[in-house]
Design a protein around this motif. Structure first.
Motif, PDB file in Angstrom:
ATOM      1  N   LYS A 100       0.848  -1.192   0.000  1.00 44.57           N
ATOM      2  CA  LYS A 100       0.000   0.000   0.000  1.00 44.57           C
ATOM      3  C   LYS A 100       0.881   1.239   0.000  1.00 44.57           C
ATOM      4  O   LYS A 100       1.830   1.336   0.784  1.00 44.57           O
ATOM      5  N   TRP A 119       2.689   0.140   3.945  1.00 41.18           N
ATOM      6  CA  TRP A 119       2.944  -1.213   4.429  1.00 41.18           C
ATOM      7  C   TRP A 119       3.122  -2.142   3.240  1.00 41.18           C
ATOM      8  O   TRP A 119       2.665  -1.855   2.141  1.00 41.18           O
ATOM      9  N   THR A 176       4.002  -6.645   2.398  1.00 41.98           N
ATOM     10  CA  THR A 176       4.285  -7.965   2.927  1.00 41.98           C
ATOM     11  C   THR A 176       4.498  -8.978   1.817  1.00 41.98           C
ATOM     12  O   THR A 176       3.903  -8.869   0.742  1.00 41.98           O
ATOM     13  N   PHE A 229      -6.631  -8.523   3.079  1.00 41.62           N
ATOM     14  CA  PHE A 229      -5.698  -7.814   3.945  1.00 41.62           C
ATOM     15  C   PHE A 229      -6.313  -6.469   4.331  1.00 41.62           C
ATOM     16  O   PHE A 229      -6.866  -5.767   3.474  1.00 41.62           O
ATOM     17  N   LYS A 238      -6.787  -2.718   4.868  1.00 43.30           N
ATOM     18  CA  LYS A 238      -6.175  -1.589   4.168  1.00 43.30           C
ATOM     19  C   LYS A 238      -5.265  -0.768   5.067  1.00 43.30           C
ATOM     20  O   LYS A 238      -4.211  -0.288   4.632  1.00 43.30           O
ATOM     21  N   GLY A 266      -2.401  -3.815   6.800  1.00 43.19           N
ATOM     22  CA  GLY A 266      -1.953  -5.028   6.134  1.00 43.19           C
ATOM     23  C   GLY A 266      -2.260  -6.324   6.860  1.00 43.19           C
ATOM     24  O   GLY A 266      -1.818  -7.395   6.417  1.00 43.19           O
ATOM     25  N   ARG A 311      -3.619  -9.701   7.707  1.00 42.28           N
ATOM     26  CA  ARG A 311      -4.282 -10.733   6.908  1.00 42.28           C
ATOM     27  C   ARG A 311      -5.364 -11.377   7.761  1.00 42.28           C
ATOM     28  O   ARG A 311      -5.092 -12.014   8.773  1.00 42.28           O
TER      29      ARG A 311
END
Length: 315
Positions: free
Chosen positions: A4, A14, A16, A93, A95, A98, A100
């Protein structure tokens, strides 16, 4: 990866990795691999709007599935990687940070096949849809039986190289079907993009992609020798097939993207066809300053020359 960025500063807020490290065996590529192919981002807000939804493909037997029991995903689709030489995955995920809250795989219960998530769309009223393709591991013909979920009146196709799914509000599967033609030797049928539309008081799920082989007989153009671009729509309340067609000529054509501007359906892709006509590519009413041609600039389709195409369809 899922990332993001801040819309003003363009700084990364963020990011991942997501996937696994243990390859399913035997695999011809000899490495563990997870791809995130597409994402859908609902407008800002709470609940279903607070997530970014992603889909892709994985061959990792230790792909981590998850559903947060404290969220709306507590009963969501939850399938571990058990069979198949690769599988589609879909996840959600948050917003803002992040987190999950949902991740699952999905695929055929047969080691000879793999499933890839290539398309995803989200509508704030009608929820989540995912599409993609089914591939065969090798060229030995076997019987394909896609794991359909078919409500009363919904379209169903047990054999086809593409697939499309629609989820319930709790992210269980409402509907799942194969789609398009099927040819175990070519394996290029696919659903590459999805789009929800509201038009004339009804809601549709549109898709685009490509179709090869038998099993798709909706008004194909003349001599689709190598397969053609696929465009179709389903009525969301009933899940009945409303429209399906193929576009292209004697060379390969694939539609890769589509969108709706409130008036027209727009489709883009690539074609190797050299025999398109004004019927395939009609000129707009006013040609002043408009680029328009149905002539492929590549010298010979046998050398895989390809031009892009863009279509506007009246829904």
């Amino acid at each position: 990866v899922v990332m993001k960025f801040d819309k003003l500063t363009k700084h990364l807020e963020w990011g991942t990795y997501y996937g696994g490290s243990e390859e399913v065996s035997p695999i011809s590529v000899n490495y563990a691999c997870t791809d995130a192919r597409k994402l859908a981002v609902p407008p800002s807000g709470s609940g279903v709007k607070a997530y970014v939804y992603t889909t892709g493909t994985t061959n990792c037997s230790d792909f981590e599935i998850h559903r947060n029991p404290q969220t709306m995903f507590s009963n969501a689709l939850y399938q571990a990687y058990t069979t198949g030489y690769h599988r589609m995955w879909v996840g959600a995920f948050k917003k803002d940070n992040g987190t999950r809250d949902w991740a699952t795989t999905h695929g055929l219960l047969d080691d000879a096949y793999g499933e890839e998530g290539l398309a995803i769309a989200f509508d704030t009223q009608y929820g989540l849809a995912v599409g993609g393709r089914v591939n065969q591991n090798g060229y030995t013909p076997t019987t394909l039986s896609y794991p359909c979920v078919t409500p009363v009146g919904a379209y169903q196709q047990t054999e086809g190289g593409g697939f499309v799914m629609h989820f319930n509000p709790d992210f269980t599967i409402r509907w799942s079907t194969a789609f398009g033609g099927y040819d175990e030797n070519i394996r290029r049928t696919q659903v590459t993009d999805l789009c929800f539309t509201r038009n004339m008081g009804s809601t549709q799920l549109w898709l685009c992609g490509a179709s090869w082989g038998p099993g798709f007989q909706y008004e194909p153009p003349a001599n689709p020798t190598f397969g053609t671009a696929l465009i179709a729509s389903f009525d969301i309340p009933s899940l009945a097939l409303e429209y399906a067609n193929l576009w292209g000529g004697s060379g390969t054509s694939v539609a890769y993207g589509l969108d709706f501007d409130g008036k027209d359906i727009w489709v883009v892709g690539g074609t190797e066809s050299h025999d398109l006509t004004a019927v395939d590519c009609p000129a707009p009413a006013s040609m002043a300053g408009v680029h328009h041609t149905y002539v492929n600039g590549g010298p010979d389709q046998n050398f895989r020359r390809c031009d892009g195409f863009i279509l506007a369809l009246n829904p």
